[in-house]
Scaffold this active site. Sequence first.
Site, mmCIF file in Angstrom:
data_model
loop_
_atom_site.group_PDB
_atom_site.id
_atom_site.type_symbol
_atom_site.label_atom_id
_atom_site.label_comp_id
_atom_site.label_asym_id
_atom_site.label_seq_id
_atom_site.Cartn_x
_atom_site.Cartn_y
_atom_site.Cartn_z
ATOM 1 N N ASP A 103 0.867 -1.172 0.000
ATOM 2 C CA ASP A 103 0.000 0.000 0.000
ATOM 3 C C ASP A 103 0.907 1.227 0.000
ATOM 4 O OD1 ASP A 103 -2.319 1.674 0.476
ATOM 5 O OD2 ASP A 103 -3.252 -0.116 1.336
ATOM 6 N N ASP A 205 -2.861 4.832 -2.396
ATOM 7 C CA ASP A 205 -3.882 5.403 -1.529
ATOM 8 C C ASP A 205 -4.192 6.863 -1.861
ATOM 9 O OD1 ASP A 205 -5.333 4.937 1.134
ATOM 10 O OD2 ASP A 205 -4.260 6.798 1.554
ATOM 11 N N GLU A 268 -6.248 4.321 -6.058
ATOM 12 C CA GLU A 268 -7.513 4.633 -5.396
ATOM 13 C C GLU A 268 -7.872 6.040 -5.838
ATOM 14 O OE1 GLU A 268 -9.564 4.738 -0.981
ATOM 15 O OE2 GLU A 268 -7.687 5.767 -1.335
ATOM 16 N N HIS A 340 -11.423 -2.784 2.836
ATOM 17 C CA HIS A 340 -11.292 -2.494 4.271
ATOM 18 C C HIS A 340 -11.996 -1.198 4.662
ATOM 19 C CE1 HIS A 340 -8.348 0.045 2.408
ATOM 20 N NE2 HIS A 340 -8.250 0.727 3.523
ATOM 21 N N ASP A 341 -12.548 -0.458 3.700
ATOM 22 C CA ASP A 341 -13.271 0.779 3.990
ATOM 23 C C ASP A 341 -14.777 0.610 3.851
ATOM 24 O OD1 ASP A 341 -10.943 2.284 4.353
ATOM 25 O OD2 ASP A 341 -10.850 2.888 2.247
HETATM 26 O O1 TEU Z 1 -9.243 5.974 1.718
HETATM 27 C C1 TEU Z 1 -9.481 7.191 1.058
HETATM 28 C C2 TEU Z 1 -10.832 7.725 1.231
HETATM 29 O O2 TEU Z 1 -11.198 8.615 0.504
HETATM 30 C C3 TEU Z 1 -11.688 7.201 2.361
HETATM 31 O O3 TEU Z 1 -11.902 8.234 3.230
HETATM 32 C C4 TEU Z 1 -12.984 6.725 1.906
HETATM 33 O O4 TEU Z 1 -13.697 7.770 1.308
HETATM 34 C C5 TEU Z 1 -13.758 6.210 3.079
HETATM 35 O O5 TEU Z 1 -12.956 5.337 3.819
HETATM 36 C C6 TEU Z 1 -14.996 5.489 2.663
HETATM 37 O O6 TEU Z 1 -15.694 5.087 3.795
HETATM 38 C C7 TEU Z 1 -7.921 5.591 1.911
HETATM 39 C C8 TEU Z 1 -7.836 4.292 2.698
HETATM 40 O O7 TEU Z 1 -8.439 3.258 1.964
HETATM 41 C C9 TEU Z 1 -8.445 4.497 4.045
HETATM 42 O O8 TEU Z 1 -8.462 3.312 4.788
HETATM 43 C C10 TEU Z 1 -7.655 5.559 4.755
HETATM 44 O O9 TEU Z 1 -8.274 5.858 5.960
HETATM 45 C C11 TEU Z 1 -7.528 6.832 3.924
HETATM 46 O O10 TEU Z 1 -7.163 6.576 2.572
HETATM 47 C C12 TEU Z 1 -6.448 7.719 4.486
HETATM 48 O O11 TEU Z 1 -5.189 7.196 4.196
#
Ligand code: TEU
Length: 581
Positions: A103, A205, A268, A340-341
């Site tokens: 990542d 990311d 992403e 994971h989000d």
């Molecule tokens: O996520 C980017 C992001 O835009 C997230 O805020 C997303 O919109 C949200 O999680 C949706 O519920 C990435 C990673 O995947 C996330 O885990 C991190 O928290 C974030 O970047 C910060 O690095």
Amino acid sequence: MSQTNIEKHWWHNKIAYEIYPKSFKDSNGDGIGDLPGIISKLDYLKELGIDILWICPIYESPLVDQGYDIADYYKIMDCFGSMEDFMTLLSEAKKRDMYIIMDLVVNHCSDKHTWFTKALEDPTGEYGKRFYFERGRDGREPSNYRSYFGGNMWERVPGHDDLYYYHSFAKEQPDLNWNNPVVVQAVYDMVNWWLEKGVAGFRIDAIINIKKDTSFPSYEPDGPDGLCETEKIVSNALACRDNESIGTMLAKLRANTFAKYDAFTVGEVFNMEDGVLEEFIGKNGHFSSIFDFSLHLLTNCEHGWFASHRITFEELKQTIIQSQLQTQDVGFMANIIENHDEPRGLNIFLPEWIDREAGCKLLGTIMVMQHGIPFLYQGQEIGMTNIKLDDINAYNDINTIDQYHQAIERGFSKEDALALCNLYSRDNARTPMQWSDETEGGFTTGTPWFPVNPNYRQINVAKQMDDPTSILSFYRALLALRKNKIYENVFVYGRFEPAYEEIKDVFAFYRRAEEGYALIVSNWGKENITIELSDEDTRLWCMLDNMAEDYKLGTALRASMAQKEAQKSITLKPGQVRVYG
Ligand code: TEU
Ligand code: CA
């Protein structure tokens, strides 16, 4: 024209799997998943049909945002293992023809990174220039930007009255200044250092956030907090032409790093401007692929969970169709149901009348059989579900806590705000992997850092391993079918084309290549549906059926070559999906 016309790359026929290391497998009983744990499960993943493993951040971090706040990009955090363990992971993966991608989190770092601690000591000095420090305006923050995790994006610098730094996410995640060549070169060096070690690429990311409008204008507020939502700030920054454009920044990143190693990269990317897909994932695009978030954006992402709505089947179908048609001639999207989000797929995408197990197989089939690179998320292959926590304090995720308070602020009751968290919390996907019905689901011999979902006794890998009708067995057959040599070209390069579109509650599509085609057909309704097949389709044979008694492949493929009487129609039960070829 059948078959898409795309320059071929090594990653096109691969299947990826996202590992959330903290929750995957603990090897030493401290309750935290680790690298030796991952290594011990490589055979399991190989047998499942996985080629590429995306490992979420394992770098040194205070874990304010679970490792997305990096304090040292060159160090593996102790709780995950050592650099030696990491090198073992690389070599063990290689032995199995598997690839590891890391990542890459370079929009921001941790406030504990030495660059930032030095910057705080001297905000106008050399290290200060690696971040965005700005004077306040009219006695307050320089602008009214709402951070992704709530509150203003500008945080006042301790010990200074009128000085602020910029953070798109938590205040412990200061944004790096990509307009500073020193920062950019340091990122290139770090990326190349990992590529030299043998990683096959990166999941990148929040990369779109690196572009800023450095005049930092305020916008019309859109909430009671007087702030303006992140999406708007990012979109306006992308359109701003003051410094380098995002395209130039990303092209240079690629040329100085990934391109030299033929690395696989998946960005992403949210908020992309119209008409730039080609530039992002076309020939010589910035990335090998970007995630297709179109389904997830429909549910919870944009304005906060309080404004979310349940996605209907029609929306789901139309969204997938649109996305496939718009992208397949340009490049490969990375297809996901979960990450994971996001909450567990079955909890947000399945109508309640569809049986859970059948539904997981249905979602998997729709995802894996599309054009693109399938990215499974740990636990998806056994149908892991959301967890029900009855107290906001039981949640760990920073984003969940913020969304809870946003909902309360907008007038939701505590119960309703908690119900939103139960449905949408990122922690739903972060519960420990359920390996068996032993204590703590076989994840750890100690106390897990986050509760194991109590349904682990029913839903676990061991139980599904030898059950020929399990979700896991189905996924194995599904991935094997996708990789089957006879059909590989159909499933990798074949053109996506909607089928039987007018039939209510049916989602069907073709994948067409020069040497043949496949038909994927599913019933999302409450009743049986009979479909009269086109003349061409009457010659097809069923290769996979989520309601069959045994998913062992081979029988079906051999049968498809045998003489077969034409079938004029097929009948599907609710939740049933079949792949014909
Ligand atoms: O996520 C980017 C992001 O835009 C997230 O805020 C997303 O919109 C949200 O999680 C949706 O519920 C990435 C990673 O995947 C996330 O885990 C991190 O928290 C974030 O970047 C910060 O690095
Ligand atoms: Ca451990």
